[in-house]
Design a protein around this motif. Sequence first.
Motif, PDB file in Angstrom:
ATOM      1  N   THR A 153      -1.320   6.413  -3.838  1.00 24.67           N
ATOM      2  CA  THR A 153      -2.438   5.673  -3.267  1.00 24.67           C
ATOM      3  C   THR A 153      -3.755   6.180  -3.797  1.00 24.67           C
ATOM      4  OG1 THR A 153      -2.595   7.176  -1.394  1.00 24.67           O
ATOM      5  CG2 THR A 153      -1.116   5.294  -1.156  1.00 24.67           C
TER       6      THR A 153
ATOM      7  N   SER B 146       4.869   5.527  -4.651  1.00 27.30           N
ATOM      8  CA  SER B 146       3.536   4.933  -4.578  1.00 27.30           C
ATOM      9  C   SER B 146       2.487   6.032  -4.578  1.00 27.30           C
ATOM     10  CB  SER B 146       3.405   4.085  -3.300  1.00 27.30           C
ATOM     11  OG  SER B 146       2.096   3.612  -3.160  1.00 27.30           O
TER      12      SER B 146
ATOM     13  N   VAL C  40      -2.167  -2.075  -1.567  1.00 28.70           N
ATOM     14  CA  VAL C  40      -1.633  -2.164  -2.933  1.00 28.70           C
ATOM     15  C   VAL C  40      -2.410  -3.207  -3.715  1.00 28.70           C
ATOM     16  CG1 VAL C  40       0.342  -2.907  -4.308  1.00 28.70           C
ATOM     17  CG2 VAL C  40       0.679  -1.322  -2.404  1.00 28.70           C
ATOM     18  N   ASN C  41      -2.648  -4.365  -3.058  1.00 30.60           N
ATOM     19  CA  ASN C  41      -3.428  -5.430  -3.712  1.00 30.60           C
ATOM     20  C   ASN C  41      -4.845  -4.948  -4.013  1.00 30.60           C
ATOM     21  OD1 ASN C  41      -1.224  -7.112  -3.482  1.00 30.60           O
ATOM     22  ND2 ASN C  41      -1.939  -8.106  -1.602  1.00 30.60           N
TER      23      ASN C  41
ATOM     24  N   LYS D 229       0.349  -1.901   3.995  1.00 28.77           N
ATOM     25  CA  LYS D 229       0.653  -1.286   2.710  1.00 28.77           C
ATOM     26  C   LYS D 229       0.448  -2.272   1.563  1.00 28.77           C
ATOM     27  CE  LYS D 229       3.942   2.210   4.311  1.00 28.77           C
ATOM     28  NZ  LYS D 229       5.351   2.661   4.296  1.00 28.77           N
ATOM     29  N   GLN D 230       0.880  -3.523   1.769  1.00 34.35           N
ATOM     30  CA  GLN D 230       0.723  -4.537   0.719  1.00 34.35           C
ATOM     31  C   GLN D 230      -0.754  -4.844   0.493  1.00 34.35           C
ATOM     32  OE1 GLN D 230       3.274  -5.795  -1.191  1.00 34.35           O
ATOM     33  NE2 GLN D 230       1.515  -6.490  -2.386  1.00 34.35           N
ATOM     34  N   LYS D 231      -1.529  -4.864   1.576  1.00 35.58           N
ATOM     35  CA  LYS D 231      -2.959  -5.156   1.461  1.00 35.58           C
ATOM     36  C   LYS D 231      -3.646  -4.106   0.583  1.00 35.58           C
ATOM     37  CE  LYS D 231      -5.110  -6.538   5.110  1.00 35.58           C
ATOM     38  NZ  LYS D 231      -5.767  -6.553   6.443  1.00 35.58           N
TER      39      LYS D 231
ATOM     40  N   ALA E 177       4.137  -2.829   6.871  1.00 33.82           N
ATOM     41  CA  ALA E 177       4.387  -3.390   5.533  1.00 33.82           C
ATOM     42  C   ALA E 177       3.201  -4.224   5.067  1.00 33.82           C
ATOM     43  CB  ALA E 177       5.661  -4.229   5.562  1.00 33.82           C
ATOM     44  N   SER E 178       2.595  -4.985   6.009  1.00 35.90           N
ATOM     45  CA  SER E 178       1.436  -5.821   5.665  1.00 35.90           C
ATOM     46  C   SER E 178       0.253  -4.966   5.230  1.00 35.90           C
ATOM     47  CB  SER E 178       1.057  -6.683   6.872  1.00 35.90           C
ATOM     48  OG  SER E 178      -0.128  -7.410   6.619  1.00 35.90           O
TER      49      SER E 178
END
Length: 464
Positions: free
Chosen positions: A6, A4, A434-435, A430-432, A427-428
């Motif tokens: 960022t 990933s 990413v979105n 990181k996903q936020k 994890a939440s």
Amino acid sequence: MSISFTGLASGFNSADYIKAIMNKEKLPLTRLQTKKEITTAYQNVFKSINTKLTTLKDASIALSDLGSFQLSKASSSDTTKLNAVAESTAVAGDYSVVVNTLAQKQVVASKSFNATDIYSASSPDAFPSSLSIGGVSVDISGLSLDGKKMSEVLNAIATKINGTVGIRAQASVIQTSSGQNALVLTAKEYGRANQFTFDSSSTWGFANKQAADDASLVINGIAVTSTTNTVKDAIPGVTLTLANTGSSTVKVEQDVDGIASKVDTFVKAYNDIINTIKDNTQKSTKNKDGSLTLTLQGDPMLRSLRSQMGDMVNKIVGDTPGFKLLSDIGLEVDKGITSASLMTGNITFDKTKFKEKMQENPARVEKMFSGTAGIDGIATLFKNSAKEWTDSVDGIITSKIKGYDSEISFLTEQIQSMSDRLDLREASLKQKYVNLEVVMSKLNSQKDWITNQASILTKSLSQK
């Protein structure tokens, strides 16, 4: 494995931001992990003390139970003649021993044969098909000896004899002189009762080289015989090992050194516990990293154990002047120390004084450890006390250790639950982000398209 990158679209380093957030949110988890480590460390202290108390209990049993002081030793005035070993049942005294004969094994040897001669089964001097030893027949007819060297023939016969069930002798081949070998039969056991008969045919030429014999000796004027050179209980509770003929004196006495060794084991076990308690109840100090050292300084259980042990070693355990206190027989707490700051609570064991007291009155010393009517001896006191502390079901320290087990188990569950929640939280996040990067990437693409279209339109208008 995923990679990933960022901030490619947004220019925002979300990885460092998430790490900072998680480090803050993990503080309660770190505190729980530290608490578990400290609790485990404290539990290990009590486990160690429990083990040391068990050692002290065993040492106390060795000094308190019936027969604990019934140690004897035997010595020979001439160990070239015999050695003596005493059991606890040995009767003290001096014993005159005269060894007249030693027990012997019967030894039989054949005539000598030239090792390099070739054996012929058809020769008039050929061996018979079987050999009788002690009434047991050894069949050698199937050994295929014809044409072999005599050294090989003799070894083959010896192997056959040793493999025959019921033979009371052991066969071997020896060199009687350069190039000459003989077959030797040696009784498996000592004594006349174990002598055997043998085939004395002219072919084999067997003859007795050493007769079987019993050991004979005289102990304090009484004649004794033995089929072996190990003579047991001719002197009650003593085993004699005969080595040569001649005279010696066997002295049987109480093994004061052996008893002193038991006391020394008890003292070391006691001091080990005292020192362990002292080392783990010191005032907390700062480590190099600024943290405080772990301490059980205020633990009431350790204070109680230390106090109880100190009280017991200073207790009156005898009923006769000179045989009342442990210090009377060479066991003294903080011997020679007058400054409170230097006192350790350790017992100093003066073996010389103890041995003197044992020589003076062994029965009184024994009672100081095992006890008399109405007075528990020091070993009995510690044996009973240690059982209360270490009992595997409801011992005082056992219960403490079990309590720590429950606390550690609870902390482990809390740590796992919190770790799971933090993993979901990370994890939440990181996903936020990413979105966010996906959205920003799309917006940047739209911006680039609009900018490009505007550039084209501007260029077109400027050409008209």
